[in-house]
Design a protein around this motif. Sequence first.
Motif, PDB file in Angstrom:
ATOM      1  N   GLU A 109     -26.220 -19.542  37.663  1.00  0.00           N
ATOM      2  CA  GLU A 109     -27.096 -18.490  37.162  1.00  0.00           C
ATOM      3  C   GLU A 109     -26.798 -18.222  35.698  1.00  0.00           C
ATOM      4  O   GLU A 109     -25.790 -18.659  35.172  1.00  0.00           O
ATOM      5  N   TYR A 110     -27.696 -17.491  35.051  1.00  0.00           N
ATOM      6  CA  TYR A 110     -27.587 -17.161  33.629  1.00  0.00           C
ATOM      7  C   TYR A 110     -27.535 -18.416  32.771  1.00  0.00           C
ATOM      8  O   TYR A 110     -26.775 -18.523  31.828  1.00  0.00           O
ATOM      9  N   ARG A 148     -31.308 -15.343  32.410  1.00  0.00           N
ATOM     10  CA  ARG A 148     -31.222 -13.880  32.364  1.00  0.00           C
ATOM     11  C   ARG A 148     -32.575 -13.317  31.943  1.00  0.00           C
ATOM     12  O   ARG A 148     -33.191 -13.826  31.011  1.00  0.00           O
ATOM     13  N   ALA A 149     -32.989 -12.239  32.558  1.00  0.00           N
ATOM     14  CA  ALA A 149     -34.259 -11.610  32.189  1.00  0.00           C
ATOM     15  C   ALA A 149     -34.220 -11.061  30.772  1.00  0.00           C
ATOM     16  O   ALA A 149     -35.239 -10.998  30.091  1.00  0.00           O
ATOM     17  N   ASP A 150     -33.036 -10.699  30.291  1.00  0.00           N
ATOM     18  CA  ASP A 150     -32.913 -10.128  28.943  1.00  0.00           C
ATOM     19  C   ASP A 150     -32.448 -11.156  27.905  1.00  0.00           C
ATOM     20  O   ASP A 150     -32.026 -10.792  26.820  1.00  0.00           O
ATOM     21  N   VAL A 172     -40.121 -13.351  37.504  1.00  0.00           N
ATOM     22  CA  VAL A 172     -38.833 -13.036  38.116  1.00  0.00           C
ATOM     23  C   VAL A 172     -38.841 -13.630  39.512  1.00  0.00           C
ATOM     24  O   VAL A 172     -39.706 -13.313  40.328  1.00  0.00           O
ATOM     25  N   THR A 173     -37.888 -14.515  39.768  1.00  0.00           N
ATOM     26  CA  THR A 173     -37.822 -15.154  41.077  1.00  0.00           C
ATOM     27  C   THR A 173     -36.623 -14.682  41.891  1.00  0.00           C
ATOM     28  O   THR A 173     -36.643 -14.732  43.100  1.00  0.00           O
ATOM     29  N   HIS A 174     -35.583 -14.252  41.228  1.00  0.00           N
ATOM     30  CA  HIS A 174     -34.390 -13.738  41.902  1.00  0.00           C
ATOM     31  C   HIS A 174     -33.851 -12.576  41.092  1.00  0.00           C
ATOM     32  O   HIS A 174     -33.958 -12.565  39.872  1.00  0.00           O
ATOM     33  N   GLU A 175     -33.266 -11.655  41.770  1.00  0.00           N
ATOM     34  CA  GLU A 175     -32.572 -10.582  41.077  1.00  0.00           C
ATOM     35  C   GLU A 175     -31.141 -10.573  41.570  1.00  0.00           C
ATOM     36  O   GLU A 175     -30.885 -10.753  42.765  1.00  0.00           O
ATOM     37  N   CYS A 176     -30.230 -10.404  40.648  1.00  0.00           N
ATOM     38  CA  CYS A 176     -28.818 -10.365  40.995  1.00  0.00           C
ATOM     39  C   CYS A 176     -28.390  -8.909  41.116  1.00  0.00           C
ATOM     40  O   CYS A 176     -28.290  -8.202  40.106  1.00  0.00           O
ATOM     41  N   PRO A 177     -28.161  -8.446  42.341  1.00  0.00           N
ATOM     42  CA  PRO A 177     -27.709  -7.061  42.487  1.00  0.00           C
ATOM     43  C   PRO A 177     -26.295  -6.911  41.952  1.00  0.00           C
ATOM     44  O   PRO A 177     -25.512  -7.857  41.943  1.00  0.00           O
ATOM     45  N   TYR A 178     -25.981  -5.716  41.510  1.00  0.00           N
ATOM     46  CA  TYR A 178     -24.645  -5.458  41.006  1.00  0.00           C
ATOM     47  C   TYR A 178     -24.305  -3.989  41.222  1.00  0.00           C
ATOM     48  O   TYR A 178     -25.174  -3.161  41.473  1.00  0.00           O
TER      49      TYR A 178
END
Length: 192
Positions: A109-110, A148-150, A172-178
Motif C-alpha cells: 500500500e501507499y 495514498r488519497a492525499d 477510492v477502492t480501499h480505505e485503510c482504517p486506523y
Amino acid sequence: MPDRIPLRARVINRAAELHRLSPAWWSLLGRAAQPQPTQTPLWLLAWWDTFGHSGGRELRVVVVEDAAGEVVGILPLLRRWVMRGGVIPVATLELLGTGEDIDDEIFSEYLGAIVARGYEGAVAAELAETLSGDRVGAWDELHLRAMRADDPTIAPLVDELHLRAIEAELRVTHECPYIALPATWEGYVGAL
C-alpha cells in the motif's frame, strides 16, 4: 520554481539498470513529500525479484531527471498483458508492487510516484508526456492502485493526462482504517 524547469524522462526496462538506480532512488526518497517503506528500492526490488518474472511482466520504470541529471521523480511501473473476459487481450501499465495472483497477494500500500518536494506539477507533466508517447510501449490501461488519497502527485498527473486526451479517473477502492493514538504510553493507558 521547480515546476518551470526543464526535465527529461527515461524508461528503465532492465532489472540490472533498476538496481543501479538505487542510490539515486534512496536520495529521492529523502527529498519526497511523503516517502513510504513500500516505495523503497528494498521493497520494490524484492517484489520484482519475487513476482516480476511471472505473468509476462516487463519493467517500465519512468525516471525523471532535471537538467543536471539529478533524479526528481520515479514512477515504478510494469507492463503486462491481461485477458478481459477471458478473450480480450489488454496491455496494462501497473505499479510495481501490485497485481500478484490472489493466492500470493501481499497487498503493498501507499505506492505511486516518488517525487521531490516542490516538483509534483513538473514531474506529473513529464510523466504524462512519457505515457502519451511510445517510450513505455503500447498500453491500453493504466492502473495506479494502492496509492495514498492525499498523494500530492495524483491530481496534477490526472490533469496532465486529461490535457493529452488520456481518460483518467480517480476512484477510492480501499480505505485503510486506523486508530489515532495518544503521544505517550501513559496517555494510551489513561484512555482505556
